[in-house]
Design an enzyme around this catalytic site. Structure first.
Site, short mmCIF file in Angstrom:
data_model
loop_
_atom_site.label_atom_id
_atom_site.label_comp_id
_atom_site.label_asym_id
_atom_site.label_seq_id
_atom_site.Cartn_x
_atom_site.Cartn_y
_atom_site.Cartn_z
N TYR A 97 54.03 86.85 0.12
CA TYR A 97 55.20 87.68 0.44
C TYR A 97 56.37 87.24 -0.43
CZ TYR A 97 52.67 89.19 4.65
OH TYR A 97 51.74 89.70 5.52
N SER B 176 51.23 96.22 11.11
CA SER B 176 51.69 97.60 10.94
C SER B 176 51.49 98.46 12.19
CB SER B 176 50.98 98.26 9.74
OG SER B 176 51.72 99.38 9.30
N PRO B 177 51.95 98.02 13.35
CA PRO B 177 51.79 98.83 14.57
C PRO B 177 52.57 100.14 14.53
CG PRO B 177 53.26 96.99 14.97
CD PRO B 177 52.65 96.75 13.62
N LEU B 178 53.51 100.27 13.58
CA LEU B 178 54.29 101.51 13.45
C LEU B 178 53.81 102.37 12.28
CD1 LEU B 178 57.88 100.12 14.14
CD2 LEU B 178 56.26 101.16 15.75
N ALA B 179 52.62 102.06 11.76
CA ALA B 179 52.04 102.83 10.64
C ALA B 179 53.01 102.91 9.47
CB ALA B 179 51.63 104.23 11.10
N GLY B 180 53.51 101.73 9.08
CA GLY B 180 54.41 101.70 7.94
C GLY B 180 55.71 102.45 8.14
N GLY B 181 56.15 102.56 9.39
CA GLY B 181 57.40 103.24 9.70
C GLY B 181 57.25 104.70 10.07
N GLY C 164 59.63 107.98 13.54
CA GLY C 164 60.18 109.32 13.57
C GLY C 164 61.16 109.61 12.46
N LYS C 165 61.28 108.68 11.50
CA LYS C 165 62.27 108.89 10.44
C LYS C 165 61.82 109.90 9.39
CE LYS C 165 60.88 104.82 7.70
NZ LYS C 165 61.36 103.52 7.17
#
Length: 337
Positions: free
Chosen positions: A54, A208-213, A217-218
């Site tokens: 990273y 990545s629980p938010l699927a890469g953002g 909803g953005k």
């Protein structure tokens, strides 16, 4: 109040959210990175996850500086990873062999400013290196007191089964946890990996629980993702599938549930992952303090059986609307599920 869960069969208690540090020392400057770590620890998070690759070590350096500044190293379960390339001109500066693992462990210890790593993980599987070579090197690091526990990331269930068999055959320390990609757009780990984890007491700490953002909803239906976002800058097959009608159908339900509960879509998506069978700690990866505060709010969201049934209708169990990781979508050789 953050819940604490047992990390597999270790007996160690870790927070239900793990602070992922991938952005630190890169897109998130050092000063902000240190402040985010301080805020996360103050909120009750005691589980930090980074990796040597990273920002080529800068993430580990930021984590080390934060823990030195706040004096809370002994209260943190600190995880990092090894596998990826750390030098362009050295053919041995990557991989899962002893030469690389031992050298990078020493480098990570220096950057993290600590005398031991609580959880040292193999970042990706590698077919070129036999798993017994990898496990023997990790076992030696444990016996040397430089590592307490070992784990894996993005291994398939069959690879973890092989690793468990070899560890038992050779009397070596075993992987105690696995980091898989897991969210409402890719539920394939429910087929084999989740049953494996439940059978053998392996903790699952999804990335990545938010699927890469996407599940925040953005992004909007019918609009191209902005170029300054990861999906706008990286146009590939995954991007095409991500910005398709089935994905937005899932997002519609996530947003509807969020509106009903008076929370954000990302909090619903995180709460869903955290509440799934065999899941210990989803890894959040905030870039800003605002994102961290939003993520922390997921700990107060309670999903009902009816909520989960609504999500199952648009995101069938065990299925992938977006195959979130494929071997040809990155610079390393990763497992296909």
């Amino acid at each position: 109040m953050i819940e604490y869960r047992t990390l597999g069969r270790t007996g160690v208690k870790v927070s239900m959210l793990c602070l992922g540090c991938m952005m630190f020392g890169g897109r998130t400057d050092e000063a902000t990175s240190l402040d985010i770590i301080d805020r996360a620890l103050d909120a009750g998070i005691n589980f930090l996850d980074t990796a040597n690759v990273y920002n080529r070590g800068k993430s580990e350096e930021a984590v080390g500086k934060a823990l030195q500044r706040n004096g809370k190293r002994d209260r943190v379960f600190l995880a990092t990873k090894v596998h990826g390339r750390m030098a362009e001109d050295d053919p041995n500066a990557l991989g899962n062999h002893r030469y690389h693992i031992v050298a990078q462990c020493e480098a990570s210890l220096r950057r993290l400013q600590t005398d031991h790593i609580d959880l040292y993980q193999i970042h990706r599987p590698e077919s070129d290196t036999p798993i017994d070579e990898t496990l023997r090197a990790l076992d030696d690091l444990i016996h040397a007191g430089k590592v307490l526990y070992i784990g894996s990331s993005t291994f398939a269930a069959w690879q973890l089964t092989e690793a468990l068999y070899i560890a038992r055959e050779l009397g070596l320390n075993r992987f105690v946890c696995e980091q898989p990609p897991y969210h409402l757009l890719d539920r394939r780990i429910e087929r084999e990996l989740v049953p494996f984890a439940q059978t053998y007491g392996t903790a699952l700490i999804p990335w990545s629980p938010l699927a890469g953002g996407f599940l925040t909803g953005k992004y909007k239906r019918g609009e191209q993702p902005p170029q300054d976002t990861r999906h706008g800058a990286r146009q590939n097959e995954r991007t095409r599938l991500l910005f398709s009608e089935p994905s937005f159908a899932v997002l519609d339900v996530v947003q509807a549930i969020a509106q009903e509960k008076g929370c954000t879509p990302s909090q619903v998506a995180l709460a869903w992952v955290a509440g799934q069978p065999a899941i210990t700690s989803p890894i959040i990866g905030p870039r800003t303090m605002e994102q961290l505060e939003d993520n922390l709010g997921a700990t107060a969201v309670v999903l009902t059986d009816e909520d989960r049934a609504r999500l199952d209708e648009v995101s069938p169990p065990g299925r992938a609307i977006v195959p979130y990781y494929q071997a040809d979508w990155g610079p390393h050789r990763y497992a296909r599920f």
